[in-house]
Design an enzyme around this catalytic site. Structure first.
Site, short mmCIF file in Angstrom:
data_model
loop_
_atom_site.label_atom_id
_atom_site.label_comp_id
_atom_site.label_asym_id
_atom_site.label_seq_id
_atom_site.Cartn_x
_atom_site.Cartn_y
_atom_site.Cartn_z
N GLU A 92 2.77 7.95 2.35
CA GLU A 92 3.17 6.96 1.36
C GLU A 92 4.46 6.27 1.79
O GLU A 92 5.44 6.93 2.14
CB GLU A 92 3.38 7.63 0.01
CG GLU A 92 3.62 6.63 -1.12
CD GLU A 92 3.87 7.32 -2.46
OE1 GLU A 92 4.72 8.23 -2.49
OE2 GLU A 92 3.23 6.95 -3.45
N TYR A 132 4.14 -1.93 -1.40
CA TYR A 132 3.76 -0.51 -1.44
C TYR A 132 2.56 -0.29 -0.54
O TYR A 132 1.61 -1.06 -0.54
CB TYR A 132 3.39 -0.11 -2.87
CG TYR A 132 2.86 1.30 -3.00
CD1 TYR A 132 3.71 2.36 -3.29
CD2 TYR A 132 1.50 1.57 -2.82
CE1 TYR A 132 3.23 3.66 -3.39
CE2 TYR A 132 1.01 2.88 -2.93
CZ TYR A 132 1.88 3.90 -3.21
OH TYR A 132 1.40 5.19 -3.31
#
Ligand code: GDP
Ligand code: MN
Length: 428
Positions: free
Chosen positions: A237, A149
């Site tokens: 993101e 991530y």
């Protein structure tokens, strides 16, 4: 019940759990109006040298099938394009499970796309009704050996950009932050110095990229930071920020949020704004610089500020009522906006009462009062109106309201206002 209603307001106000503090609390940011779909964000990424898969976008099943053939890929990944995340585990009202599908057969791409386009996809991040899918992304699938991530956020607490990453990507990152906070890594970036090589390399290492992959991942991180600055993003993101067995670092998913204040210098990006998922009243409110949130009760709420919106929501709930909507005036409001705001609020047929709850700081209460009385007269208001004003110029405002001769119920404070609004609806 209060929690779930606040929850709805929170989601609508675009909230992210505070990954940074590791606390469970939520950070409320004012709603961002610009939303790009994954394919649009990936185009921006590709333009900035970030590695994404080859892809086409299709809005019919036959185009999706043609795109799959044109890609000439060993395997195809077909992805429903909606703004919400969690698509992989979502469900369509066509019965199809999963908003992300892998297949080696272009024909299958066509049949899957047929069950996606025009249907509603419900995920953990959408409302129960889901969101209608208008477009699909048809991309070359790559094998993934590891999912990490990575995000770059403009963070208030750090007064600037911060890199946030975890070797545990692909999954629900809020859960990782909550259960294994030690697996969330941060690098605060000095906006003037920019991202340092040492920071990008350290993040790459923390994400588990080893050997030559560490340099490649660090290079991708620096390019993402460059993109973040160039497009005036508030958040980039990438989940998963993945690794292939062939040794490539790839951004498999993309979500970019933008700073509304930069619209003047990001015209090309703002022109891509996808409003197809926005409630038409929300869009109209936005055109007057107002923020509108629709809900399912019968009390219209006229407030200023996200915090006051949530407090109002909770207190209405506490007294047994339900909000129909929220209209957030914001600061520096003009009389004409107050009028438009009232028009929007009362256009909703569910509305049986209106609660005005304004705390005048930047907002001048007298302007609000004038806007309200004008709107009541011209729109021929037919539902009870409860008004609580406080702050700047409140005495003049109260005078305007009381001398207007209109059937307006004055309230002393938030509690009083909520009680009176709920009572006025219950009487009917
Ligand atoms: P989200 O569920 O809305 O976040 O959509 P993603 O784009 O993140 O896709 C969901 C999941 O599908 C990812 O976490 C991956 O595990 C998987 N996925 C997406 N693209 C590919 C791909 O090209 N190859 C493989 N093997 N899996 C993929
Ligand atoms: Mn994802």
């Amino acid at each position: 019940m209060a929690a779930s209603m606040s929850g709805q307001v929170l989601r609508n106000l675009s909230v992210r759990s505070s990954l940074l503090s590791g606390k469970q609390g939520v950070q409320v940011t004012s709603r961002r109006w610009l939303n790009l779909q994954e394919y649009q964000s990936k185009k921006l990424m590709a333009d900035h040298g970030v590695t994404v898969q080859r892809f086409f976008v299709a809005d019919t099943a036959s185009d999706a099938f043609e795109a799959a053939k044109k890609l000439k890929a060993r395997e195809i990944v077909l992805k429903a394009q909606i703004l919400a995340g969690g698509r992989g585990k979502g469900v369509f009202d066509s019965g199809l499970k999963g908003g992300v599908h892998l297949t080696t057969d272009p024909n299958k791409v066509g049949t899957l796309a047929k069950q996606m386009i025009g249907y509603k996809l419900t995920t953990k991040q959408t409302s129960k009704d889901g969101v209608k899918v208008n477009k699909v992304m048809v991309a070359e699938a790559l094998d993934i050996s590891r999912e990490t991530y990575l995000a770059i956020l403009m963070d208030r607490a750090c007064n600037g950009p911060v890199l946030v990453g975890s070797p545990q990507g692909g999954v629900d990152i809020e859960e990782v932050a909550e259960k294994t906070p030690e697996l969330i890594f941060k690098e605060e970036i000095d906006i003037f110095d920019g991202i340092k090589d040492s920071q990008a390399l350290r993040m790459a290492d923390n994400l588990g990229f080893k050997g030559p992959l560490q340099n490649q991942a660090a290079d991708q991180i620096k390019r993402l930071y460059d993109l973040f600055l160039k497009v005036d993003a508030t958040q980039v993101e990438v989940n998963p920020f993945g690794e292939t067995p062939q040794g490539q670092v790839v951004c498999f998913d993309a979500k970019i949020n933008f700073d509304d204040n930069a619209e003047f210098r990001q015209k090309a990006i703002f022109a891509m704004d996808d409003t197809s998922e926005t409630d038409p009243i929300e869009s109209e409110a936005a055109s007057y610089d107002l923020k509108y949130i629709g809900m399912d009760g019968n009390i219209a709420c006229f407030v200023n500020g996200a915090g006051l919106a949530m407090a109002t929501c909770d207190i209405i709930d506490l007294h047994g009522g339900k909000p129909a909507n929220f209209l957030d005036l914001g600061g520096g409001v003009k009389e004409a906006q107050v009028y438009q705001a009232f028009k929007l609020l009362t256009a909703d047929p569910k509305v049986e009462a209106i609660l005005v709850n304004i705390f005048g700081g930047i907002v001048n209460c007298a302007i609000v009062a004038n806007g309200i009385t004008k709107a009541c007269r011209e729109l021929g208001l037919k539902v009870p109106l409860v008004v609580r004003l406080e702050g700047t110029n409140v005495h003049e405002a109260k005078k305007i309201l009381s001398e207007s001769g209109l059937p307006i119920t004055a309230a002393n404070d938030l509690e009083d206002a909520a009680r009176k609004a709920v009572a006025s609806v219950a009487k009917k």
